[in-house]
Design a protein around this motif. Structure first.
Motif, PDB file in Angstrom:
ATOM      1  N   TYR A 159      43.427  45.278  43.437  1.00  0.00           N
ATOM      2  CA  TYR A 159      42.870  45.669  42.141  1.00  0.00           C
ATOM      3  C   TYR A 159      43.827  45.321  41.011  1.00  0.00           C
ATOM      4  O   TYR A 159      45.025  45.596  41.073  1.00  0.00           O
ATOM      5  CB  TYR A 159      42.612  47.186  42.125  1.00  0.00           C
ATOM      6  CG  TYR A 159      41.236  47.596  42.620  1.00  0.00           C
ATOM      7  CD1 TYR A 159      40.436  46.705  43.328  1.00  0.00           C
ATOM      8  CD2 TYR A 159      40.755  48.880  42.387  1.00  0.00           C
ATOM      9  CE1 TYR A 159      39.188  47.091  43.784  1.00  0.00           C
ATOM     10  CE2 TYR A 159      39.506  49.264  42.847  1.00  0.00           C
ATOM     11  CZ  TYR A 159      38.730  48.370  43.540  1.00  0.00           C
ATOM     12  OH  TYR A 159      37.492  48.752  43.992  1.00  0.00           O
ATOM     13  N   THR A 160      43.276  44.712  39.951  1.00  0.00           N
ATOM     14  CA  THR A 160      44.047  44.547  38.725  1.00  0.00           C
ATOM     15  C   THR A 160      43.952  45.861  37.944  1.00  0.00           C
ATOM     16  O   THR A 160      42.998  46.602  38.142  1.00  0.00           O
ATOM     17  CB  THR A 160      43.465  43.419  37.858  1.00  0.00           C
ATOM     18  OG1 THR A 160      42.105  43.702  37.611  1.00  0.00           O
ATOM     19  CG2 THR A 160      43.620  42.081  38.532  1.00  0.00           C
ATOM     20  N   PRO A 161      44.834  46.176  37.038  1.00  0.00           N
ATOM     21  CA  PRO A 161      46.006  45.402  36.641  1.00  0.00           C
ATOM     22  C   PRO A 161      47.209  45.576  37.562  1.00  0.00           C
ATOM     23  O   PRO A 161      48.203  44.875  37.390  1.00  0.00           O
ATOM     24  CB  PRO A 161      46.331  45.956  35.252  1.00  0.00           C
ATOM     25  CG  PRO A 161      45.809  47.339  35.267  1.00  0.00           C
ATOM     26  CD  PRO A 161      44.636  47.355  36.173  1.00  0.00           C
ATOM     27  N   PHE A 247      41.254  39.304  33.883  1.00  0.00           N
ATOM     28  CA  PHE A 247      41.184  40.607  34.556  1.00  0.00           C
ATOM     29  C   PHE A 247      42.248  41.588  34.079  1.00  0.00           C
ATOM     30  O   PHE A 247      42.213  42.754  34.442  1.00  0.00           O
ATOM     31  CB  PHE A 247      41.361  40.420  36.065  1.00  0.00           C
ATOM     32  CG  PHE A 247      40.304  39.559  36.709  1.00  0.00           C
ATOM     33  CD1 PHE A 247      38.965  39.702  36.375  1.00  0.00           C
ATOM     34  CD2 PHE A 247      40.650  38.625  37.679  1.00  0.00           C
ATOM     35  CE1 PHE A 247      37.994  38.923  36.981  1.00  0.00           C
ATOM     36  CE2 PHE A 247      39.679  37.838  38.282  1.00  0.00           C
ATOM     37  CZ  PHE A 247      38.352  37.989  37.931  1.00  0.00           C
ATOM     38  N   GLY A 253      41.833  41.432  29.086  1.00  0.00           N
ATOM     39  CA  GLY A 253      40.815  41.287  30.133  1.00  0.00           C
ATOM     40  C   GLY A 253      40.245  42.618  30.594  1.00  0.00           C
ATOM     41  O   GLY A 253      40.550  43.670  30.042  1.00  0.00           O
ATOM     42  N   ASP A 254      39.418  42.552  31.630  1.00  0.00           N
ATOM     43  CA  ASP A 254      38.736  43.758  32.087  1.00  0.00           C
ATOM     44  C   ASP A 254      38.913  43.960  33.592  1.00  0.00           C
ATOM     45  O   ASP A 254      38.448  43.143  34.390  1.00  0.00           O
ATOM     46  CB  ASP A 254      37.246  43.646  31.762  1.00  0.00           C
ATOM     47  CG  ASP A 254      36.512  44.920  32.128  1.00  0.00           C
ATOM     48  OD1 ASP A 254      37.089  45.998  31.900  1.00  0.00           O
ATOM     49  OD2 ASP A 254      35.401  44.842  32.659  1.00  0.00           O
ATOM     50  N   PRO A 255      39.566  45.066  34.004  1.00  0.00           N
ATOM     51  CA  PRO A 255      39.798  45.287  35.431  1.00  0.00           C
ATOM     52  C   PRO A 255      38.514  45.577  36.210  1.00  0.00           C
ATOM     53  O   PRO A 255      38.452  45.293  37.410  1.00  0.00           O
ATOM     54  CB  PRO A 255      40.753  46.478  35.474  1.00  0.00           C
ATOM     55  CG  PRO A 255      40.613  47.137  34.153  1.00  0.00           C
ATOM     56  CD  PRO A 255      40.239  46.073  33.172  1.00  0.00           C
ATOM     57  N   VAL A 256      37.509  46.138  35.550  1.00  0.00           N
ATOM     58  CA  VAL A 256      36.268  46.433  36.279  1.00  0.00           C
ATOM     59  C   VAL A 256      35.546  45.132  36.640  1.00  0.00           C
ATOM     60  O   VAL A 256      34.923  45.025  37.695  1.00  0.00           O
ATOM     61  CB  VAL A 256      35.358  47.374  35.460  1.00  0.00           C
ATOM     62  CG1 VAL A 256      34.058  47.635  36.195  1.00  0.00           C
ATOM     63  CG2 VAL A 256      36.072  48.685  35.190  1.00  0.00           C
ATOM     64  N   LEU A 257      35.691  44.120  35.773  1.00  0.00           N
ATOM     65  CA  LEU A 257      35.111  42.812  36.092  1.00  0.00           C
ATOM     66  C   LEU A 257      35.716  42.285  37.390  1.00  0.00           C
ATOM     67  O   LEU A 257      35.016  41.732  38.242  1.00  0.00           O
ATOM     68  CB  LEU A 257      35.375  41.836  34.944  1.00  0.00           C
ATOM     69  CG  LEU A 257      34.730  40.459  35.089  1.00  0.00           C
ATOM     70  CD1 LEU A 257      33.222  40.577  35.064  1.00  0.00           C
ATOM     71  CD2 LEU A 257      35.207  39.518  33.986  1.00  0.00           C
ATOM     72  N   GLN A 259      36.745  44.065  39.834  1.00  0.00           N
ATOM     73  CA  GLN A 259      36.139  44.798  40.949  1.00  0.00           C
ATOM     74  C   GLN A 259      34.766  44.244  41.285  1.00  0.00           C
ATOM     75  O   GLN A 259      34.400  44.122  42.459  1.00  0.00           O
ATOM     76  CB  GLN A 259      36.055  46.287  40.629  1.00  0.00           C
ATOM     77  CG  GLN A 259      37.422  46.917  40.447  1.00  0.00           C
ATOM     78  CD  GLN A 259      37.350  48.382  40.057  1.00  0.00           C
ATOM     79  OE1 GLN A 259      36.364  49.055  40.324  1.00  0.00           O
ATOM     80  NE2 GLN A 259      38.388  48.873  39.416  1.00  0.00           N
ATOM     81  N   PHE A 261      33.773  41.144  40.860  1.00  0.00           N
ATOM     82  CA  PHE A 261      34.011  39.873  41.549  1.00  0.00           C
ATOM     83  C   PHE A 261      34.436  40.134  42.994  1.00  0.00           C
ATOM     84  O   PHE A 261      33.939  39.517  43.918  1.00  0.00           O
ATOM     85  CB  PHE A 261      35.127  39.090  40.834  1.00  0.00           C
ATOM     86  CG  PHE A 261      34.617  38.139  39.799  1.00  0.00           C
ATOM     87  CD1 PHE A 261      33.983  38.611  38.678  1.00  0.00           C
ATOM     88  CD2 PHE A 261      34.772  36.774  39.947  1.00  0.00           C
ATOM     89  CE1 PHE A 261      33.508  37.742  37.712  1.00  0.00           C
ATOM     90  CE2 PHE A 261      34.305  35.895  38.988  1.00  0.00           C
ATOM     91  CZ  PHE A 261      33.682  36.382  37.871  1.00  0.00           C
ATOM     92  N   ALA A 321      33.924  54.001  39.175  1.00  0.00           N
ATOM     93  CA  ALA A 321      34.787  53.069  38.438  1.00  0.00           C
ATOM     94  C   ALA A 321      34.439  52.972  36.969  1.00  0.00           C
ATOM     95  O   ALA A 321      35.109  52.296  36.213  1.00  0.00           O
ATOM     96  CB  ALA A 321      34.721  51.686  39.070  1.00  0.00           C
ATOM     97  N   GLY A 322      33.369  53.640  36.551  1.00  0.00           N
ATOM     98  CA  GLY A 322      33.024  53.587  35.150  1.00  0.00           C
ATOM     99  C   GLY A 322      31.892  52.634  34.840  1.00  0.00           C
ATOM    100  O   GLY A 322      31.728  52.218  33.710  1.00  0.00           O
ATOM    101  N   GLN A 323      31.084  52.266  35.849  1.00  0.00           N
ATOM    102  CA  GLN A 323      29.912  51.450  35.530  1.00  0.00           C
ATOM    103  C   GLN A 323      28.764  52.375  35.118  1.00  0.00           C
ATOM    104  O   GLN A 323      28.817  53.583  35.307  1.00  0.00           O
ATOM    105  CB  GLN A 323      29.527  50.520  36.686  1.00  0.00           C
ATOM    106  CG  GLN A 323      29.110  51.229  37.953  1.00  0.00           C
ATOM    107  CD  GLN A 323      28.830  50.268  39.113  1.00  0.00           C
ATOM    108  OE1 GLN A 323      28.970  49.067  38.970  1.00  0.00           O
ATOM    109  NE2 GLN A 323      28.443  50.808  40.240  1.00  0.00           N
TER     110      GLN A 323
END
Lengths: 578, 313, 219
Positions: A159-161, A247, A253-257, A259, A261, A321-323
């Motif tokens: 997982y990022t970051p 990411f 960038g976006d860490p959820v993106l 996830q 992917f 995750a916040g979606q």
């Protein structure tokens, strides 16, 4: 070649080919020497090289698991520090998933058995098959470089970051997995093409062994999902190398993106791991019940349905995750839909046993263990798919236990069923039935001792990936650790009797289980080019009500045209000619 | 069978926990019944239909539409029940009541900061009023974290680039544990905190006095207390042990080598800077991972910490 | 085709042992390549997904940043690639007709066009590097207002970079084909490698045809 145009079937002259019981020449002794092995394009040898490699990685991953369990004996530090612990659980996950589970059934057992079950001499692209093995080896080398240059402490999900900022060797590891992906893709391409183009005459889609349907579904997932993993880890590698910022929130960038992917591959990947297991279980249960499989099309199509719906459920890894709530609702709903075809399979297998003639040999015993453990894995999956409950259980030991029930209780048990089932065909040797059964029972006990307590811990609120934990969980952890040692002992026992079988085992007959399937109609070990004749199929692989002689047919004349998978009619008069 | 679910779940202390637990119990019980059925079938078939001779003839039963439809539709109905039940419970968890008391949460590797309406900041201790909904608005300072209170059955990831929120209401004063459940590095498993639920009156009193509660303490004692309360001791030991950060023992007025080769003396200004802008200068051999305490420690509190560090020679 | 059946019989040297006949081998290779192309599309699909997500979040970013891209040279490059698709198709046709010389000439033209594409790409990159529009954290250009301009160019470099890598792989494959063609390996009964390389090259072309408007022609 006389073709009757009305019903588009081909008339062929056939005769019976009985397998030789004591073959002098077979694929293991016809080309000798290490170099011949390393450069072979024979699918069976490549399968065995994969088998040796995944056994090696399973051993490494298993030792890492025992280290983790030992560390967890006490709530604080037992013998390794937090950094090492984090690296060990990351490696355990990454090795078991990318180097063992994904290639285990398709690349090892699948490679060995696929052309034998299709009645062809090899896979469509034998050299690409060999290349895929070496790509796997190169991926493994990168991983070892990563381990020796600081290892990875991100968890197998990267997982990022965190993965973009941690000081460990993430770059090498992601490159290793990127390379490994190509190995998986090439195997998938090879299998799809082989199943489409290289089937023996008469082997129409409705006579295809269910193992082939399962591998077909698996290959489709491999081909469609793995490229997305490749691009994801490539972007992650670039994130570390160049800081591309897609990411990494520090760069906009976006860490959820990330996830999204990652799980777009990694959820279907779970089906890459389990669906081929379904194929093995279908073969084993029918053979050892000596009965036609119940609901052939239901089992075949449910594999494809799982493969398809499996692509639409990745978001259930991200309920917290916040979606958006809408996304969560859709993903939860689709998740339950995957449960239905899976349940159908379980009932079909049980119905196959009904009124069968059940011989509880080791492969069948593993299949029964699979049924029990995988059912638990499935039900706990329903639990995790329920939104409100998942909020509580997400990222706890409940998920760890669920995953291991599906992957080890399901996939590994199916793999062991397949390994024991096809072992005589691979090596021409039988293993000790008594010790094999004892081992299966020990493994079953150890497995449940290890992972049942984790369900309880998880629902009581023990988070996963914890180096330290609060005292109330110590009893469960210790019980679990003892269970893991029992699993370790079971695998040592297995290694011992398998080695004994290799060197001192009893010679195996061509068809020790009395199976009707095509791979059992050649000698054990299999001939170098599988079939010295072109096999002709007139019955399904589970038609136990037909005489054995009708499963051993081949084209009588030496030369024949291209007619892969075409329907054939056989003149009955020549059928019985021996 | 309900006993099993009760045993598996921690005490339910929030108003929403009941739905979650009821669904958990329902799935558990249904699964156990079905699992028992499947297990009995496996064992019974294995025994009843065991191979008696090598010439056994088995019947040709290739399919049975009625049976197959039955075992597709019944599970479908069951999972649809579970789905709608789970979804409605989830919507309750997502929709915070309008009158909720709001606390801002900032997650940092590896501690939790709680910011209250009057500006007071507590670290690793969340104080909330009971019998009133509480809404947490959360963000992270660095990597992903996840806020989890097992007793309340609530969990939400905390992200660095956007706000997430959750709400809960507990009706009984008491303590519950908070875990971080999204892996965040070395001290992930130490990133725990406690939620204290007070009655409305006690909560108000606490909020008024908390900010000034330690003003009249002895500076050394106060410094030591602040070190614990702000979770400094997660990464800095007082006895020379090397943790994530340098030890406090012998720190005061020592000559220290920085990552860029500069030598500095650990005086008041250095310590102050290290607390408020920790990544400005990094001691050689350590990673720049400490979060800033800007805004959560007052000047007098930093003075007290310095007084305490002086005693650790 | 004035080959006798004896000559044709001779030219079965390409047939691998596990295939029944040439047709089966050809069909299998072609199908394998199509399946592989699906994986290629999905690989790029990942990047397209990133592109779409960021475009829907920051539409104004794309409008603003794409002005930095040179639409003229992009158009030229599109023409170059479409031309090369034509010549590779002609190469396949030549192989089918047993015209080995035509095959070699068409392959050389295709290689020439592919190299032209890369040279133009090189000048485009060089111009941006000059300005400080470098990938990732090395981005230092201040001619754009938008704070996420670096991400647009990260996506640009990832997409065109991965595409460029495919062009280079294609050049390598075609050089190999030229070598094999000179050795007289291909004939009307066996031109599978030419056919599947052609398929690959068409894919490279098609991906560019998507990349070009998505990156260069936003306003």
């Amino acid at each position: 070649m006389a073709t009757t145009d009305q019903n588009k079937t081909k008339k062929v002259q056939v005769r019976r080919f009985k397998p030789e019981e004591n073959p002098e020449k077979h694929y293991l002794n016809q080309e000798k020497g290490l170099w011949a092995w390393l450069t072979t394009v024979d699918h069976k040898k490549i399968g065995l090289m994969y088998l040796a490699s995944i056994a090696f990685f399973f051993f490494i991953g298993g030792v890492l698991a025992l280290l983790l369990r030992t560390e967890l004996l006490t709530p604080a530090q037992t013998f390794i520090d937090a950094d090492v612990y984090n690296q060990v659980f990351t490696l355990h996950g990454a090795i078991m998933i990318f180097f063992f589970l994904v290639p285990s059934v398709p690349a090892a057992l699948g490679n060995f058995i696929l052309p034998l079950q299709l009645g062809c001499k090899d896979v469509a692209f034998p050299r690409i098959n060999l290349a895929s093995f070496y790509i796997y080896v190169i991926g493994a080398i990168f991983t070892f470089i990563s381990i020796t240059t600081g290892a990875v402490d991100t968890g197998w999900t990267f997982y990022t970051p965190y993965s973009a900022t941690t000081g460990t060797s993430v770059l090498m590891m992601t490159l290793g997995i990127f390379i490994l992906g190509f190995s998986s893709i090439l195997t998938g391409v090879n299998f799809i093409t082989t199943i489409h183009k290289l089937r023996a005459p008469g082997l129409t889609w409705n006579k295809l062994p269910l193992n082939m349907w399962a591998l077909y579904a698996t290959s489709i997932i491999q081909v469609l999902a793995t490229p997305v993993l490749a691009i994801t880890v490539l972007l992650l590698a670039m994130e570390r190398l160049l800081g591309i910022g897609i990411f990494d929130p520090n760069l906009g960038g976006d860490p959820v993106l990330y996830q999204h992917f990652f799980w777009f591959y990694s959820h279907p990947a779970v089906y890459i791991m389990i669906v081929p297991g379904f194929g093995i279980i279908s073969e084993v249960i029918s053979t050892f019940s000596r009965k036609i499989i119940f609901g052939y099309w239901a089992i075949a199509l449910s594999s494809l349905a799982i493969a398809f719906i499996g692509f639409l459920v990745w978001g259930h890894h991200m309920f917290t995750a916040g979606q958006s709530s809408l996304a969560n609702m859709v993903f939860s709903f689709l998740t339950f839909l995957v449960g239905i075809p899976t349940g159908i399979k379980i009932f079909n297998w049980l119905a196959t046993m009904y009124k069968g003639s059940i011989d509880m040999k080791t492969p069948m015993l593993y299949a029964m263990i699979f049924l029990f453990l995988f059912t638990i894995g499935g039900f706990t999956g329903i639990m995790l798919g329920a939104l409100a409950v998942d909020i509580h259980l997400h990222d706890t030991y409940y998920v760890v236990a669920h995953f291991h029930y599906v992957m080890m209780g399901g996939m590994v048990m199916a793999f062991l069923a397949g390994l024991h089932y096809w072992w005589p065909k691979m090596f021409g040797k039988m293993y000790n039935e008594f010790w094999a059964k004892v081992t299966a029972v020990v493994l079953f006990i150890g497995f449940n001792m290890t992972f049942l307590p984790q369900f309880v811990m998880g629902s009581q609120g023990m988070p996963r990936r914890y180096f330290n934990y609060i005292d109330q969980f110590q009893g469960f952890h210790q019980f679990s650790t003892i269970g893991s040692y029992i699993i370790g002992v079971a695998f040592l026992m297995m290694f011992a009797y398998m080695m004994h079988s290799l060197f001192k085992g009893k010679k195996a007959p061509a068809n020790p289980w009395g199976s009707r399937a095509l791979e059992w109609q050649v000698s054990s070990p299999a001939p170098l080019h599988n079939f010295d004749h072109t096999p002709v199929i007139i019955h399904g692989p589970y038609d136990y009500h037909q005489p054995m002689s009708e499963f051993q047919l081949g084209i009588a004349t030496s030369h024949n045209g291209h007619h892969a998978g075409e329907p054939v009619t056989v003149e009955k008069s020549v059928t019985d000619k021996v | 069978m309900n006993r099993l679910s009760e045993y598996m779940l921690p005490p339910a202390k929030s108003v929403t926990a009941e739905t979650t637990d009821a669904l958990f119990t329902f799935i558990n019980n249904t699964s156990l019944i079905l699992l028992a059925g499947i297990t009995v079938a496996i064992i019974y078939f294995s025994w009843k239909y065991r191979r008696r001779s090598d010439d056994d003839v088995t019947p040709v039963i290739s399919h049975n539409n009625k049976l197959e439809i039955t075992w597709s539709v019944i599970p479908l109905i069951l999972v649809l029940i579970v789905f709608s039940w789970g979804f409605s419970g989830y919507m309750d968890l997502r929709t915070a009541p309008d009158d909720a008391y709001e606390v801002k949460v900032i997650a940092k590797s590896w501690l939790w900061e709680f910011h209250y309406e009057n500006g007071y900041v507590s670290v690793n201790e969340l104080h909330v009023p009971a019998e009133r909904p509480v809404k947490l608005v959360m963000r992270s300072d660095d990597v992903l974290h996840s806020f989890y209170v097992p007793d309340y059955r609530v969990k939400m990831d905390v992200l660095p680039n956007r706000y997430t929120s959750l709400w809960f209401q507990t009706n009984e004063p008491g303590e519950s544990i908070i875990h971080c459940t999204e892996y965040c590095g070395r001290n992930h498993s130490n990133m725990n905190a406690t939620v204290f639920a007070h009655s409305q009156e006690d909560f108000e009193t606490w909020l008024e006095t908390a900010a000034s509660a330690d003003d009249d303490m002895d500076p050394v004692e106060r410094g030591e207390m602040l070190i614990t309360r702000n979770a400094c001791d997660t990464c800095h030991s007082a006895d020379g042990t090397r943790l994530v950060g340098p030890t406090f023992e012998g720190l005061w007025m020592s000559e220290r080598e920085m990552e860029d080769g500069e030598i500095v003396t650990a005086d008041e200004n250095y310590i102050r800077e290290s607390i408020l802008d920790p990544n400005a200068r990094i001691t050689a051999g350590y990673d720049p991972v400490m979060p800033s305490y800007q805004g959560s420690l007052s000047d007098s509190q930093i003075d007290a910490i310095i007084e305490y560090l002086k005693t650790l020679q | 085709m004035a080959q006798t059946s004896a000559e044709l019989e001779e030219r079965l040297d390409h047939l691998q042992h596990h295939f029944v006949d040439s047709d089966q081998q050809f069909d299998s290779s072609k199908m394998g390549m199509w399946v592989f192309l699906v994986t290629e599309i999905l690989t790029f699909g990942g990047l397209f997904a990133a592109y779409i997500v960021y475009r829907s979040w920051y539409p104004e970013l794309y409008l603003e940043a794409s002005t930095e891209l040179n639409a003229f040279w992009g158009t030229v490059n599109t023409a170059v690639l479409i031309g090369s698709s034509l010549t590779v198709a002609m190469a396949i046709r030549s192989a089918q007709l047993n015209q080995i010389k035509g095959l070699i000439i068409n392959l050389w033209i295709t290689i020439g066009l592919a190299v032209t594409f890369m040279v133009i790409k090189y000048f485009e990159y060089a111009e941006k590097f000059e300005k400080g529009i470098l990938p990732g954290r090395y981005y230092s250009y201040d001619g754009l207002e938008h704070e996420k301009a670096n991400i647009f160019f990260s996506i640009y470099y990832m997409m065109t970079g991965l595409h460029g890598l495919h062009v280079i792989i294609g050049i390598g494959l075609m050089l190999w084909l030229v070598k094999k063609a000179k050795q007289k390996v291909f004939h009307s009964g066996y031109y599978t490698p030419v056919e599947i390389t052609g398929l690959f090259w068409h894919l490279v072309d098609v991906i560019w045809i998507f990349l070009f408007p998505l990156l260069y022609l936003i306003d």
